[in-house]
Design an enzyme around this catalytic site. Sequence first.
Site, PDB file in Angstrom:
ATOM      1  N   TYR A  60       0.840  -1.184   0.000  1.00 19.02           N
ATOM      2  CA  TYR A  60       0.000   0.000   0.000  1.00 19.02           C
ATOM      3  C   TYR A  60       0.891   1.255   0.000  1.00 19.02           C
ATOM      4  O   TYR A  60       1.561   1.561   0.982  1.00 19.02           O
ATOM      5  CB  TYR A  60      -0.937   0.031   1.202  1.00 19.02           C
ATOM      6  CG  TYR A  60      -1.941  -1.109   1.280  1.00 19.02           C
ATOM      7  CD1 TYR A  60      -2.214  -1.911   0.177  1.00 19.02           C
ATOM      8  CD2 TYR A  60      -2.618  -1.380   2.465  1.00 19.02           C
ATOM      9  CE1 TYR A  60      -3.130  -2.947   0.253  1.00 19.02           C
ATOM     10  CE2 TYR A  60      -3.540  -2.420   2.547  1.00 19.02           C
ATOM     11  CZ  TYR A  60      -3.784  -3.207   1.436  1.00 19.02           C
ATOM     12  OH  TYR A  60      -4.684  -4.241   1.523  1.00 19.02           O
ATOM     13  N   SER A 212     -13.673  -4.700   1.451  1.00 22.38           N
ATOM     14  CA  SER A 212     -14.693  -4.073   0.591  1.00 22.38           C
ATOM     15  C   SER A 212     -16.112  -4.547   0.903  1.00 22.38           C
ATOM     16  O   SER A 212     -16.890  -4.857  -0.008  1.00 22.38           O
ATOM     17  CB  SER A 212     -14.383  -4.313  -0.890  1.00 22.38           C
ATOM     18  OG  SER A 212     -13.184  -3.669  -1.255  1.00 22.38           O
ATOM     19  N   PRO A 213     -16.517  -4.593   2.183  1.00 25.71           N
ATOM     20  CA  PRO A 213     -17.896  -5.004   2.485  1.00 25.71           C
ATOM     21  C   PRO A 213     -18.931  -4.005   1.977  1.00 25.71           C
ATOM     22  O   PRO A 213     -20.100  -4.355   1.806  1.00 25.71           O
ATOM     23  CB  PRO A 213     -17.912  -5.082   4.021  1.00 25.71           C
ATOM     24  CG  PRO A 213     -16.847  -4.119   4.449  1.00 25.71           C
ATOM     25  CD  PRO A 213     -15.769  -4.246   3.417  1.00 25.71           C
ATOM     26  N   ALA A 215     -18.467  -2.514  -0.930  1.00 27.37           N
ATOM     27  CA  ALA A 215     -18.242  -2.508  -2.381  1.00 27.37           C
ATOM     28  C   ALA A 215     -17.707  -1.158  -2.852  1.00 27.37           C
ATOM     29  O   ALA A 215     -18.270  -0.519  -3.746  1.00 27.37           O
ATOM     30  CB  ALA A 215     -19.514  -2.893  -3.137  1.00 27.37           C
ATOM     31  N   LYS A 222     -24.676   6.152  -2.489  1.00 28.35           N
ATOM     32  CA  LYS A 222     -24.347   7.525  -2.903  1.00 28.35           C
ATOM     33  C   LYS A 222     -24.137   7.659  -4.409  1.00 28.35           C
ATOM     34  O   LYS A 222     -24.178   8.775  -4.942  1.00 28.35           O
ATOM     35  CB  LYS A 222     -23.112   8.022  -2.161  1.00 28.35           C
ATOM     36  CG  LYS A 222     -21.813   7.311  -2.517  1.00 28.35           C
ATOM     37  CD  LYS A 222     -20.666   7.880  -1.695  1.00 28.35           C
ATOM     38  CE  LYS A 222     -19.357   7.149  -1.972  1.00 28.35           C
ATOM     39  NZ  LYS A 222     -18.259   7.688  -1.136  1.00 28.35           N
ATOM     40  N   ASN A 300     -19.515   3.215  10.799  1.00 30.89           N
ATOM     41  CA  ASN A 300     -19.245   1.817  10.478  1.00 30.89           C
ATOM     42  C   ASN A 300     -19.319   0.920  11.707  1.00 30.89           C
ATOM     43  O   ASN A 300     -19.848  -0.195  11.648  1.00 30.89           O
ATOM     44  CB  ASN A 300     -17.864   1.698   9.833  1.00 30.89           C
ATOM     45  CG  ASN A 300     -17.814   2.311   8.441  1.00 30.89           C
ATOM     46  OD1 ASN A 300     -18.816   2.372   7.750  1.00 30.89           O
ATOM     47  ND2 ASN A 300     -16.644   2.772   8.035  1.00 30.89           N
TER      48      ASN A 300
END
Length: 341
Positions: A60, A212-213, A215, A222, A300
């Site tokens: 990363y 990526s829960p 997506a 949004k 979250n």
Amino acid sequence: MPDDVPVRFRHLGRSGLKISEIAYGNWLTHGSQVDDGVAAACVRAALDAGITTFDTADVYVDGAAEAVLGAALAGERRESLEICTKVFYPTGPKGPNDTGLSRKHIMESIDASLRRLRTDYVDLYQAHRYDHTTPLEETMRAFADVVRAGKALYVGVSEWTADQLRAGHALASEMGFSLVSNQPEYSMLQRVIEAEVVPAARDLGMSQIVFSPIAQGVLTGKYMPGQLPPAGSRATDPAGSGFMANVMRDEVLTAVQGLRPVADELGITMAQLAIAWVLTNDNVAAAIVGASRPEQVAENVAASGVQIPPELLARIDEALSGVVLTDPTVTARRSPAQRLG
């Protein structure tokens, strides 16, 4: 940690390690999308919300994300954290041995990750992909030596197929350690692990730590069909938009809007619905979430412990009928056939 922390904890596979079922990840944010001050504030918000599990990788931003996370966690009680990182992708000058799961790359990469993370060990060291160019026995032996040296407490993998999990788990057991986890992409829209990977993992005593829960933000609702993405969103960022092509189609965005009544009925946001949905799978130990603003973390975390009744799970399936990706061969294609670099 405050007494009213809402985050629940789950065992990682059959191990004794417990991790927060909402984990904080810094892919595409730390060292790139947000400045270091905002990144530190997001980590602080995660800690204040009761998150103890932090996920990163050496690739990363070529190590910058690990360094930012290490700085943000400096001064915290190390024993109260679970720090997870990964090895596989090219780092450094990207020479022929700066990638893959060779013994050389693993042994050098763990030391570099520990320096950047400012810690003597990581709780979970993960093979970021499967390496088709290195003998699996060599890879597993290197991981065994990392564990024996005390540089990693547990070992996991990411985006491995069911057969790869079985082969790796068998070799790890022969060498005196266990594979405890797999880190795949998983969401309401991306369910490719359900047919083969999850059953194999259950048999082997491994958990999923899913990324990526939401997506890439699509499941927040949004992004509207027929409209340009909001300015500053991940879909407009070159670093993130390439991962979103499959879910930014109008038919997907239209179907996602059908989830809004379900979220409203539960009294939660669509993002919380998406996170709570992946946590209904009992093979999922944690859902990794990121944040570009501290307030996103609190939203979250509120998904932890949310129960979705069976009738609403059925409505979710109905709303997304026809746009869910289930092909199990997708996982195999996630690992490059040739060494990168």
